[in-house]
Design an enzyme around this catalytic site. Structure first.
Site, PDB file in Angstrom:
ATOM      1  N   GLY A 109     -46.483 -49.542   4.715  1.00  0.00           N
ATOM      2  CA  GLY A 109     -46.063 -50.935   5.149  1.00  0.00           C
ATOM      3  C   GLY A 109     -46.304 -52.040   6.003  1.00  0.00           C
ATOM      4  CG  PHE A 110     -45.966 -56.639   8.279  1.00  0.00           C
ATOM      5  CD1 PHE A 110     -46.726 -57.073   7.881  1.00  0.00           C
ATOM      6  CD2 PHE A 110     -45.077 -56.144   9.494  1.00  0.00           C
ATOM      7  CE1 PHE A 110     -47.455 -58.448   8.639  1.00  0.00           C
ATOM      8  CE2 PHE A 110     -45.645 -57.661  10.473  1.00  0.00           C
ATOM      9  CZ  PHE A 110     -46.983 -58.648  10.207  1.00  0.00           C
ATOM     10  CE1 TYR A 158     -47.374 -31.745  20.634  1.00  0.00           C
ATOM     11  CE2 TYR A 158     -49.498 -30.904  19.820  1.00  0.00           C
ATOM     12  CZ  TYR A 158     -47.920 -31.098  19.446  1.00  0.00           C
ATOM     13  OH  TYR A 158     -47.566 -30.286  18.856  1.00  0.00           O
ATOM     14  CE  LYS A 164     -41.378 -46.566  16.677  1.00  0.00           C
ATOM     15  NZ  LYS A 164     -42.506 -45.983  16.073  1.00  0.00           N
ATOM     16  CE  LYS A 212     -35.030 -35.074   9.283  1.00  0.00           C
ATOM     17  NZ  LYS A 212     -34.614 -34.733   7.670  1.00  0.00           N
ATOM     18  NE  ARG A 219     -39.849 -56.892  11.026  1.00  0.00           N
ATOM     19  CZ  ARG A 219     -40.981 -55.736  11.045  1.00  0.00           C
ATOM     20  NH1 ARG A 219     -41.232 -55.048  11.991  1.00  0.00           N
ATOM     21  NH2 ARG A 219     -42.024 -54.874   9.812  1.00  0.00           N
ATOM     22  CE1 TYR A 230     -38.630 -48.787  15.425  1.00  0.00           C
ATOM     23  CE2 TYR A 230     -38.139 -50.092  17.566  1.00  0.00           C
ATOM     24  CZ  TYR A 230     -39.406 -49.984  16.301  1.00  0.00           C
ATOM     25  OH  TYR A 230     -40.654 -50.641  16.194  1.00  0.00           O
ATOM     26  N   GLY A 289     -49.240 -32.720  15.799  1.00  0.00           N
ATOM     27  CA  GLY A 289     -50.302 -31.132  15.495  1.00  0.00           C
ATOM     28  C   GLY A 289     -51.675 -30.592  14.533  1.00  0.00           C
ATOM     29  CE1 TYR A 301     -48.522 -27.144   9.140  1.00  0.00           C
ATOM     30  CE2 TYR A 301     -48.778 -27.395   6.692  1.00  0.00           C
ATOM     31  CZ  TYR A 301     -49.533 -27.307   8.458  1.00  0.00           C
ATOM     32  OH  TYR A 301     -51.024 -26.824   8.678  1.00  0.00           O
TER      33      TYR A 301
END
Ligand code: NAD
Ligand code: UDP
Length: 325
Positions: free
Chosen positions: A10-11, A159, A149, A91, A186, A145, A102, A60
């Site tokens: 990505g950017f 965690y 986040k 997701k 954008r 979104y 993990g 996974y």
């Protein structure tokens, strides 16, 4: 160090890969190419310190050998993208963040989450400080979104607290620069591409809503410093110079020398009215502040899109938001 960067095609992910490699580290870049492009990492072909793995991080993740860091940048990031990919966005922020945390735990690696100013929603506090909890509509179109986040931040802190994973959270404000996808919708890429193609610049609403735009090299430097720091609590990284969208349109027209007209389209649902980072923490903790003013960052970005146009890479006009309120 040997680090895994998700969203590497990505950017922002691709610029972050470049930064780690140029400092002598070894990088595994992981991406499923849903909004990214191999063109962003094509210049790394054959580099011994870089491996690209095509993988969806909601599944996974298996990585051989030791890792010192995991930096989680995978997620659709443009409003047009995440409105088209709502389930994938939820997701990757939830299941994907769980998988990468993990992995960080299993490898005893430091973890950095790419969070966002969108956790503040349509903010009632201005400028936004890290201790502001935000004003987010969970069931609006942008909720996919923003809430992903926010969940990712909560999972990261869980965690940290319950598994002692060494974590960092960066809240990124609007960033622009070379390697933005020309049609990701954008505002900076839209206005530049529209100017270069002689198409009308599409200002949503009255154009009085504000954003504060950070050039990509400044942002990457701030993130790199945060990764190397000891700071666990979220840190805003962005450029506090604030502009209205109409001002941005004028600056882009001037810098491109375009005679495109400016047209108005309805404001998308829940579009934040204002946005400006308070970077007191980044400055104090990381010794960081942005150095590139909008005018000069725009020049470099325009150059990138001009080259793309001259190579016939701007074949379709930019995507305009359909999520109008
Ligand atoms: P981008 O769309 O260019 O990059 C995101 C990358 O993630 C893409 O290459 C995409 O293919 C990949 N990806 C998405 N889902 C995936 C999955 N399930 N598995 C593997 N790869 C997947 O967007 P960007 O601007 O580079 O944003 C990168 C990160 O920074 C995102 O997490 C975004 O939320 C965050 N962020 C960006 C900005 C900004 O202004 N650019 C602002 C705030 C936060
Ligand atoms: N915007 C606009 N015209 C466009 C694209 C965006 O006026 O063609 C506006 C949008 O409504 C928002 C601002 O520009 O107020 C920034 O939008 P962007 O999609 O870049 O990101 P956001 O900050 O909303 O996540």
């Amino acid at each position: 160090m040997r680090v895994l960067i998700t969203g590497a095609a990505g950017f922002l992910g691709s610029h972050l890969v470049d930064r780690f490699l140029s400092d002598g580290h070894s990088v595994i870049g992981m991406d499923n190419l849903i909004t990214g492009s191999l063109a962003n990492v094509a210049h790394l072909d054959g580099k011994p310190d870089f491996d690209f793995v095509l993988h969806d991080v909601t599944e996974y993740i298996e990585v051989d050998g030791d890792l010192d860091g995991v930096l989680h940048f995978a997620s659709p990031a443009s409003p047009v993208d995440y409105l088209e990919l709502p389930i994938q966005t939820l997701k990757v922020g939830s299941l994907g963040t769980h998988k990468v945390l993990g992995l960080a735990k299993a490898k005893d690696a430091r973890f950095l989450l790419a969070s966002t100013s969108e956790v503040y929603g349509d903010p009632l506090v201005h400028p936004q400080k890290e201790d502001y909890w935000g004003n987010v509509n969970p069931i609006g179109p942008r909720g996919v979104y923003d809430e992903a986040k926010r969940f990712a931040e909560a999972m990261t802190m869980a965690y940290h607290r319950y598994h002692a994973v060494d974590t960092r959270i960066v809240r990124i404000f609007n960033t622009y620069g070379p390697r933005m996808r020309p049609n990701d919708g954008r505002v900076v890429s839209n206005f530049i591409v529209q100017s270069l193609l002689g198409e009308p610049l599409t200002v949503y609403g009255d154009g009085q809503q504000s954003r504060s735009f950070c050039f990509v090299s400044d942002l990457i430097d701030g993130i790199y410093r945060l990764f190397l720091s000891d700071e666990v609590d979220p840190v805003n990284v962005g450029n506090p110079d604030e502009f209205t969208i109409l001002q941005l349109a004028e600056l882009v027209l001037e810098a491109t020398g375009s005679s495109s007209e400016v047209i108005r389209l309805p404001l998308p649902t829940d579009d934040p009215r204002v946005r400006q980072p308070d970077i007191t923490r980044a400055t104090g903790i990381l010794g960081w502040q942005p150095t590139i003013p909008l005018e000069s960052g725009l020049r470099d970005t325009i150059e990138y899109f001009r080259d793309l146009r001259d190579a016939d890479g701007l074949v379709t006009p930019p995507v305009v938001s359909e999520a109008q309120g």
